[in-house]
Design a protein around this motif. Structure first.
Motif, PDB file in Angstrom:
ATOM      1  N   ASP A   6       0.814  -1.211   0.000  1.00  0.00           N
ATOM      2  CA  ASP A   6       0.000   0.000   0.000  1.00  0.00           C
ATOM      3  C   ASP A   6       0.851   1.268   0.000  1.00  0.00           C
ATOM      4  OD1 ASP A   6      -2.250  -1.626   0.167  1.00  0.00           O
ATOM      5  OD2 ASP A   6      -2.307  -1.522   2.357  1.00  0.00           O
ATOM      6  N   ASP A   7       2.067   1.163   0.473  1.00  0.00           N
ATOM      7  CA  ASP A   7       2.935   2.338   0.595  1.00  0.00           C
ATOM      8  C   ASP A   7       4.326   2.037   0.034  1.00  0.00           C
ATOM      9  OD1 ASP A   7       4.260   4.648   1.243  1.00  0.00           O
ATOM     10  OD2 ASP A   7       3.929   4.486   3.397  1.00  0.00           O
ATOM     11  N   PRO A   8       4.499   2.243  -1.263  1.00  0.00           N
ATOM     12  CA  PRO A   8       5.799   1.942  -1.875  1.00  0.00           C
ATOM     13  C   PRO A   8       6.934   2.799  -1.307  1.00  0.00           C
ATOM     14  CG  PRO A   8       4.331   2.986  -3.464  1.00  0.00           C
ATOM     15  CD  PRO A   8       3.534   2.743  -2.217  1.00  0.00           C
ATOM     16  N   CYS A   9       6.620   3.969  -0.780  1.00  0.00           N
ATOM     17  CA  CYS A   9       7.653   4.811  -0.168  1.00  0.00           C
ATOM     18  C   CYS A   9       8.196   4.159   1.102  1.00  0.00           C
ATOM     19  CB  CYS A   9       7.129   6.204   0.129  1.00  0.00           C
ATOM     20  SG  CYS A   9       6.771   7.171  -1.363  1.00  0.00           S
ATOM     21  N   ALA A  10       7.349   3.474   1.852  1.00  0.00           N
ATOM     22  CA  ALA A  10       7.802   2.769   3.054  1.00  0.00           C
ATOM     23  C   ALA A  10       8.754   1.647   2.668  1.00  0.00           C
ATOM     24  CB  ALA A  10       6.608   2.215   3.832  1.00  0.00           C
ATOM     25  N   LYS A  11       8.444   0.934   1.604  1.00  0.00           N
ATOM     26  CA  LYS A  11       9.325  -0.137   1.124  1.00  0.00           C
ATOM     27  C   LYS A  11      10.645   0.465   0.657  1.00  0.00           C
ATOM     28  CE  LYS A  11      10.522  -4.253  -0.239  1.00  0.00           C
ATOM     29  NZ  LYS A  11      10.937  -5.252   0.737  1.00  0.00           N
ATOM     30  N   CYS A  12      10.581   1.567  -0.060  1.00  0.00           N
ATOM     31  CA  CYS A  12      11.793   2.226  -0.536  1.00  0.00           C
ATOM     32  C   CYS A  12      12.641   2.689   0.651  1.00  0.00           C
ATOM     33  CB  CYS A  12      11.444   3.396  -1.449  1.00  0.00           C
ATOM     34  SG  CYS A  12      12.873   4.104  -2.290  1.00  0.00           S
ATOM     35  N   GLU A  13      11.998   3.226   1.671  1.00  0.00           N
ATOM     36  CA  GLU A  13      12.698   3.667   2.883  1.00  0.00           C
ATOM     37  C   GLU A  13      13.440   2.496   3.519  1.00  0.00           C
ATOM     38  OE1 GLU A  13      14.000   6.214   5.868  1.00  0.00           O
ATOM     39  OE2 GLU A  13      12.831   6.797   4.125  1.00  0.00           O
ATOM     40  N   GLU A  14      12.795   1.335   3.552  1.00  0.00           N
ATOM     41  CA  GLU A  14      13.425   0.146   4.129  1.00  0.00           C
ATOM     42  C   GLU A  14      14.640  -0.296   3.304  1.00  0.00           C
ATOM     43  OE1 GLU A  14      12.122  -4.228   3.700  1.00  0.00           O
ATOM     44  OE2 GLU A  14      11.138  -3.497   5.522  1.00  0.00           O
ATOM     45  N   LEU A  15      14.561  -0.114   1.997  1.00  0.00           N
ATOM     46  CA  LEU A  15      15.631  -0.568   1.107  1.00  0.00           C
ATOM     47  C   LEU A  15      16.734   0.468   0.891  1.00  0.00           C
ATOM     48  CD1 LEU A  15      13.530  -2.328  -1.701  1.00  0.00           C
ATOM     49  CD2 LEU A  15      14.751  -3.399   0.201  1.00  0.00           C
ATOM     50  N   LEU A  16      16.520   1.700   1.327  1.00  0.00           N
ATOM     51  CA  LEU A  16      17.437   2.780   0.989  1.00  0.00           C
ATOM     52  C   LEU A  16      18.866   2.535   1.472  1.00  0.00           C
ATOM     53  CD1 LEU A  16      17.713   5.491  -0.417  1.00  0.00           C
ATOM     54  CD2 LEU A  16      17.054   6.593   1.713  1.00  0.00           C
ATOM     55  N   LEU A  36      12.576   4.940  -7.296  1.00  0.00           N
ATOM     56  CA  LEU A  36      13.306   6.210  -7.293  1.00  0.00           C
ATOM     57  C   LEU A  36      13.127   6.977  -8.601  1.00  0.00           C
ATOM     58  CD1 LEU A  36      16.603   5.082  -5.523  1.00  0.00           C
ATOM     59  CD2 LEU A  36      14.850   6.616  -4.598  1.00  0.00           C
ATOM     60  N   ALA A  37      12.975   6.260  -9.682  1.00  0.00           N
ATOM     61  CA  ALA A  37      12.763   6.914 -10.979  1.00  0.00           C
ATOM     62  C   ALA A  37      11.415   7.621 -11.041  1.00  0.00           C
ATOM     63  CB  ALA A  37      12.863   5.885 -12.107  1.00  0.00           C
ATOM     64  N   LEU A  38      10.441   7.140 -10.263  1.00  0.00           N
ATOM     65  CA  LEU A  38       9.090   7.689 -10.315  1.00  0.00           C
ATOM     66  C   LEU A  38       8.744   8.637  -9.169  1.00  0.00           C
ATOM     67  CD1 LEU A  38       7.194   4.420 -11.288  1.00  0.00           C
ATOM     68  CD2 LEU A  38       7.803   6.334 -12.792  1.00  0.00           C
ATOM     69  N   CYS A  39       9.463   8.567  -8.062  1.00  0.00           N
ATOM     70  CA  CYS A  39       9.066   9.287  -6.852  1.00  0.00           C
ATOM     71  C   CYS A  39      10.085  10.369  -6.506  1.00  0.00           C
ATOM     72  CB  CYS A  39       8.916   8.298  -5.697  1.00  0.00           C
ATOM     73  SG  CYS A  39       8.431   9.084  -4.145  1.00  0.00           S
ATOM     74  N   TYR A  41      10.033  12.484  -4.034  1.00  0.00           N
ATOM     75  CA  TYR A  41      10.307  12.546  -2.598  1.00  0.00           C
ATOM     76  C   TYR A  41      11.408  11.552  -2.221  1.00  0.00           C
ATOM     77  CZ  TYR A  41       9.873  12.024   2.420  1.00  0.00           C
ATOM     78  OH  TYR A  41      10.155  11.938   3.760  1.00  0.00           O
ATOM     79  N   CYS A  42      11.254  10.304  -2.638  1.00  0.00           N
ATOM     80  CA  CYS A  42      12.243   9.277  -2.298  1.00  0.00           C
ATOM     81  C   CYS A  42      13.583   9.555  -2.999  1.00  0.00           C
ATOM     82  CB  CYS A  42      11.730   7.891  -2.645  1.00  0.00           C
ATOM     83  SG  CYS A  42      10.410   7.351  -1.509  1.00  0.00           S
ATOM     84  N   ARG A  43      13.528  10.086  -4.211  1.00  0.00           N
ATOM     85  CA  ARG A  43      14.743  10.453  -4.939  1.00  0.00           C
ATOM     86  C   ARG A  43      15.501  11.532  -4.169  1.00  0.00           C
ATOM     87  NH1 ARG A  43      12.333  10.593  -9.522  1.00  0.00           N
ATOM     88  NH2 ARG A  43      11.938  12.803  -9.551  1.00  0.00           N
ATOM     89  N   LYS A  44      14.769  12.488  -3.607  1.00  0.00           N
ATOM     90  CA  LYS A  44      15.390  13.549  -2.807  1.00  0.00           C
ATOM     91  C   LYS A  44      16.040  12.952  -1.555  1.00  0.00           C
ATOM     92  CE  LYS A  44      13.095  17.372  -2.435  1.00  0.00           C
ATOM     93  NZ  LYS A  44      12.140  18.421  -2.032  1.00  0.00           N
ATOM     94  N   ARG A  45      15.357  12.013  -0.911  1.00  0.00           N
ATOM     95  CA  ARG A  45      15.920  11.338   0.274  1.00  0.00           C
ATOM     96  C   ARG A  45      17.174  10.559  -0.100  1.00  0.00           C
ATOM     97  NH1 ARG A  45      15.331  10.724   4.889  1.00  0.00           N
ATOM     98  NH2 ARG A  45      15.117   8.487   5.000  1.00  0.00           N
ATOM     99  N   TYR A  46      17.128   9.878  -1.258  1.00  0.00           N
ATOM    100  CA  TYR A  46      18.287   9.119  -1.728  1.00  0.00           C
ATOM    101  C   TYR A  46      19.475  10.056  -1.947  1.00  0.00           C
ATOM    102  CZ  TYR A  46      21.465   6.919  -4.986  1.00  0.00           C
ATOM    103  OH  TYR A  46      22.601   6.468  -5.612  1.00  0.00           O
TER     104      TYR A  46
END
Length: 80
Positions: A6-16, A36-39, A41-46
């Protein structure tokens, strides 16, 4: 409760961190890269995490200028 599905950003956060450490398997790496290619917010965190890691690595190898070291020593307060 929200799942990773439901929350791909949470999964990305776990994998970062493992992604930055190059510890992911091929499927996890591809998943993180796709997100990261699509988000933005997560790209900025990366980018922030990658920049922070470079800064830390650089600060560990660069010697402190003697003048700065002396000034910081002057600021120290005795422990007793």
């Amino acid at each position: 409760m929200t799942s990773f599905a439901d929350d791909p950003c949470a999964k990305c956060e776990e994998l970062l961190q493992p992604f930055l450490d190059r510890e992911l398997n091929e499927a996890e790496r591809a998943s993180a890269e796709a997100h990261l290619a699509l988000c933005s917010y997560c790209r900025k965190r990366y980018r922030f995490e990658a920049h922070l890691r470079r800064f830390v690595r650089q600060s560990v190898v660069e010697e402190m200028p003697p003048g700065l070291k002396a000034r910081l020593s002057e600021l120290r307060t005795p422990l007793f």
